[in-house]
Enzyme design. Sequence first.
Site, mmCIF file in Angstrom:
data_model
loop_
_atom_site.group_PDB
_atom_site.id
_atom_site.type_symbol
_atom_site.label_atom_id
_atom_site.label_comp_id
_atom_site.label_asym_id
_atom_site.label_seq_id
_atom_site.Cartn_x
_atom_site.Cartn_y
_atom_site.Cartn_z
ATOM 1 N N ARG A 280 -3.179 3.108 8.476
ATOM 2 C CA ARG A 280 -3.846 1.738 7.867
ATOM 3 C C ARG A 280 -2.497 0.911 7.649
ATOM 4 N NH1 ARG A 280 -7.862 2.268 3.358
ATOM 5 N NH2 ARG A 280 -6.182 3.278 2.067
ATOM 6 N N TYR B 199 13.471 -31.381 -16.810
ATOM 7 C CA TYR B 199 12.375 -31.555 -16.884
ATOM 8 C C TYR B 199 11.569 -31.774 -15.506
ATOM 9 C CZ TYR B 199 12.705 -36.411 -16.303
ATOM 10 O OH TYR B 199 13.279 -37.953 -15.915
ATOM 11 N N LYS C 155 0.816 -1.241 0.017
ATOM 12 C CA LYS C 155 -0.141 0.078 -0.054
ATOM 13 C C LYS C 155 0.732 1.180 -0.004
ATOM 14 C CE LYS C 155 -3.745 -0.415 2.435
ATOM 15 N NZ LYS C 155 -4.411 -0.550 3.603
ATOM 16 N N ASP D 63 10.752 -40.406 -1.748
ATOM 17 C CA ASP D 63 11.858 -41.160 -0.863
ATOM 18 C C ASP D 63 12.892 -40.490 -0.495
ATOM 19 O OD1 ASP D 63 10.778 -43.707 -0.613
ATOM 20 O OD2 ASP D 63 11.116 -44.149 -2.819
ATOM 21 N N CYS E 202 10.792 -36.707 -10.664
ATOM 22 C CA CYS E 202 9.531 -37.426 -10.740
ATOM 23 C C CYS E 202 8.683 -37.580 -9.495
ATOM 24 C CB CYS E 202 9.591 -38.777 -11.374
ATOM 25 S SG CYS E 202 10.626 -39.840 -10.680
ATOM 26 N N ARG F 44 -3.859 -1.532 -6.109
ATOM 27 C CA ARG F 44 -2.994 -2.771 -5.898
ATOM 28 C C ARG F 44 -3.534 -3.587 -6.789
ATOM 29 N NH1 ARG F 44 -5.543 -4.497 0.030
ATOM 30 N NH2 ARG F 44 -7.620 -4.849 -0.950
ATOM 31 N N GLY G 144 -8.019 -7.279 4.340
ATOM 32 C CA GLY G 144 -8.741 -7.359 5.226
ATOM 33 C C GLY G 144 -8.287 -8.056 6.677
ATOM 34 N N MET H 245 -5.480 -7.245 8.434
ATOM 35 C CA MET H 245 -4.956 -6.380 9.540
ATOM 36 C C MET H 245 -6.001 -5.260 9.927
ATOM 37 S SD MET H 245 -1.041 -7.002 8.993
ATOM 38 C CE MET H 245 -1.240 -6.551 7.341
ATOM 39 N N HIS I 169 -0.071 -43.893 -0.346
ATOM 40 C CA HIS I 169 -0.547 -44.745 -1.757
ATOM 41 C C HIS I 169 -1.908 -43.880 -2.055
ATOM 42 C CE1 HIS I 169 -3.319 -47.768 -3.268
ATOM 43 N NE2 HIS I 169 -2.032 -48.013 -4.085
ATOM 44 N N SER J 66 16.926 -38.999 -12.527
ATOM 45 C CA SER J 66 15.670 -38.422 -12.016
ATOM 46 C C SER J 66 15.428 -38.469 -10.545
ATOM 47 C CB SER J 66 14.442 -39.163 -12.616
ATOM 48 O OG SER J 66 13.130 -38.739 -12.235
HETATM 49 C C1 PEP Z 1 9.864 -41.025 -5.274
HETATM 50 O O1 PEP Z 1 10.197 -41.825 -4.389
HETATM 51 O O2 PEP Z 1 9.854 -39.607 -5.328
HETATM 52 C C2 PEP Z 1 9.094 -41.687 -6.370
HETATM 53 C C3 PEP Z 1 8.941 -40.770 -7.682
HETATM 54 O O3 PEP Z 1 8.989 -42.828 -6.467
HETATM 55 P P1 PEP Z 1 7.966 -43.522 -5.556
HETATM 56 O O4 PEP Z 1 6.951 -42.369 -5.165
HETATM 57 O O5 PEP Z 1 7.113 -44.514 -6.354
HETATM 58 O O6 PEP Z 1 8.452 -44.353 -4.320
HETATM 59 MG MG MG Z 2 10.567 -43.796 -4.624
#
Ligand code: PEP
Ligand code: MG
Length: 865
Positions: A91, A846, A21, A764, A826, A333, A100, A102, A451, A759
Amino acid sequence: MQFVYMFSEGNAAMRDVLGGKGANLAEMTQLGFPVPQGFTVSTAACNDYYKENKVISKSIQKEIFEKLARLEAVSNKQFGGTHNPLLVSVRSGARASMPGMMDTVLNLGLTDDVVEVMAQDDARTAFDSYRRLIQMYADVVKEIDKKYFDQELEFVLKETGIDSDHDLDLDALKGLVRRYKVIYEYHANEPFPQDPRVQLMEAIEAVFRSWNNPRAIYYRKMHDIPESWGTAVNIQEMVFGNKGEGCATGVAFSRNPASGEKMLYGEFLFNAQGEDVVAGTHTPLTIDQLEKTMPEAYQEFYDLSQKLEHHYRDMQDMEFTIEKGKLFMLQTRNGKRTAQAAVQIAYDMVEEGIITKQEAINQLDTQILEGLLHPQFDEKALSVADMIAKGLPASPGAASGAIVFDATTALKYFEKGTPCILVRLETSPEDIEGMHVSSGILTSRGGMTSHAAVVARGMGKSCIVGCSEVAVKENKTAIIKGKTYREGDLISIDGSTGFVYEGRIGTQPGLLSDEFKTLLTWADELATVKVYTNADTPKDAAKALEYGARGIGLIRTEHMFFEKNRIRAMREMILSQTTVQREKALEKLLPIQRQDFVDIFSVMKELPVTIRYLDPPLHEFMPTTTQEIEELASIMSMGVSDIKTVIRSLHEYNPMMGHRGCRLAISYPEIAMMQTRAIIEAALEVKKTEGYDVQPEIMIPLVGDVKEFNFLAMRIRELADKIINEHELSLNYRVGTMIELPRACVMADQIAKSVDFISFGTNDLTQMSFGFSRDDAGEFLRDYDRLGIITKDPFASLDTEGVGQLIELAYHKARSIKPDIKIGVCGEHGGDPRSIEFFKKLGFNYVSCSPFRVPIARICVAQTK
Ligand code: PEP
Ligand code: MG
């Protein structure tokens, strides 16, 4: 060090010091806009206040009064003066806007004496302002409940038979001031302060304190705003929208913040002060009505709004006051907006030539955009819904349906066409089909990479995990807040917030608009980091392609065996005690596996497809019910008790640190050989029949020592080359590894010598670095969160500070050996905007994420802010 700045000394670039502000008020001052003048006490002063045990130091106080004197000179008014008195507003204004959250106090500087002076000029405004000051000051500075004052106001309104406080006459206002002072003194145990300088200092302190009020803390947490930023405080000369005829005050957006439509969109009130508009105590008028009644002021405001939009290169949210026909700008803003509006505005502003494509991409708030892709609850229905529990928001989207407690029942509901929510203690692979056919999944255990969470995200299915307030009982009931819920009872879950509601709430589907698709193609043109997807089936792969994925970064091959007819063969393989038995089971798996790869290669054509070799923590695949054990015994020609003995012998205390990943294939190379054959044969088949130059990338999981990799890679390459030669074809394949163990990070230079690509398996890696189980750390992470020890779930958003250092080390070590080695991620973090930021800065090739997160990731990798 300077702690206090006149508006004329600052500019928009000083947001860190002046707050949003303050910086924008300074910028508008520089632009020559009609801004009531003032000064800003910096965010550093707020931090100093906390450092000094909540005291504003003498030197900062001195600076404040010096700047106040300058303001008196500029305005030609006197604070607390008996002639031409200066009133100010106080303010808050943090670096990031926190609408809103604060506090604000208006009309500071009024006292019993000053009000009389002001009254000589305009008695009604004077007393109206004074009663407002007492109430706001009581609320903000002394934390006296507003209701005492509101009750009194209502009483006066009733007594006088008047509808609105805007119409109260002078006597009534004077009466209110008298009574408000009594109420104040009663609750504060002291009279309302008659020294304006005391008022000013106490109000500044109160704004500093409001940085740590519960709603500000909650907002900061939601939006990742660090506590260390602190808030600035703006002290600005008051202008009056409550001076009767020709006066108004309001807020407006330069475009519609809900739809994005190009139009001035706002609300205002005649004869009022700003609080009346924002507090929702009065029903405001729409801004087009201002055009009718005050066309000149409206036109001026409209012109300024356009100038501001061009200047800031973004949609603006502005506050204004019109005092006796003269317009003043009180704030501007970048406006908050819905996901739909964000897309429309970014797209339109490029089309209108106001901003570049890069600016349009940078303008998008990816946290908000996520909502676009998933079903949403109907806003109206949600506002009256009953929230009954809260868990971890594992996979976004809204879902409603009947409670079911097991996968078989979910299938029955699905067949009947009745939407259901699968409610489990936790999920296991057997639940996969049930999960698939459910509208949503709710588990009372598990963390963000459990999972249920991983699988649900992969499916784009709404999912809440770790919701311990839902006690799932053996007898197929769930107890939530003491109430028993049975199969068929309706609930609704929001996987974006983690909220569970009773009953059914209507939903609307999420969709990719044409404008959003265009923005995504602009993002692709700008990005250097590619977005891959984690997909285990041809269907997921096709979905991801539709969302613009440029390859598959992870196929979890064990997931290909979750389905009922396949899991048996998988179990057979795991439970095999001899190589012969295992090979027999593998023979059953080979054709299934090969066909899956044929299908996936056909979908992905010439894009890279990264296939991770079997990595099941074995416990995920064990049969649990007697019926399943009996079935397996008969298939394997073993006794039930023998099977039970094998299962017992396979039991590991720490299955996540057990016989999984590459260790499994090192003990049983025939597994890796079967997978190699399936991949290479499938690739050759697709190459031959469809002509695509397919790009398989074989990925060995959980490598801690390069010798583990070498042992397997040597065998894999030998077999792959043999098959390729037999077919008399050529094939580009690569063999690489996942880095998901701290040791692998440290040894990444050695590993890089052997591998074709890397990757990062950050799920883990996070688990192994913290030593937190990814399956059930949720419980104590909640305590950590409450106590401020770890406030961001490291399984959802990368711990850049710690785990990030390991990744950085590994990244540089690997690149030092092979400067061009392909490096990606990944783990679940590959779809998390904050984490993507980290990977992008480091120079990853990637990021890979579940199909439904691909569009947002494409935006993230292209952002340069
Ligand atoms: C990981 O461990 O980040 C991974 C991609 O493998 P997973 O989740 O299957 O263990
Ligand atoms: Mg893993």
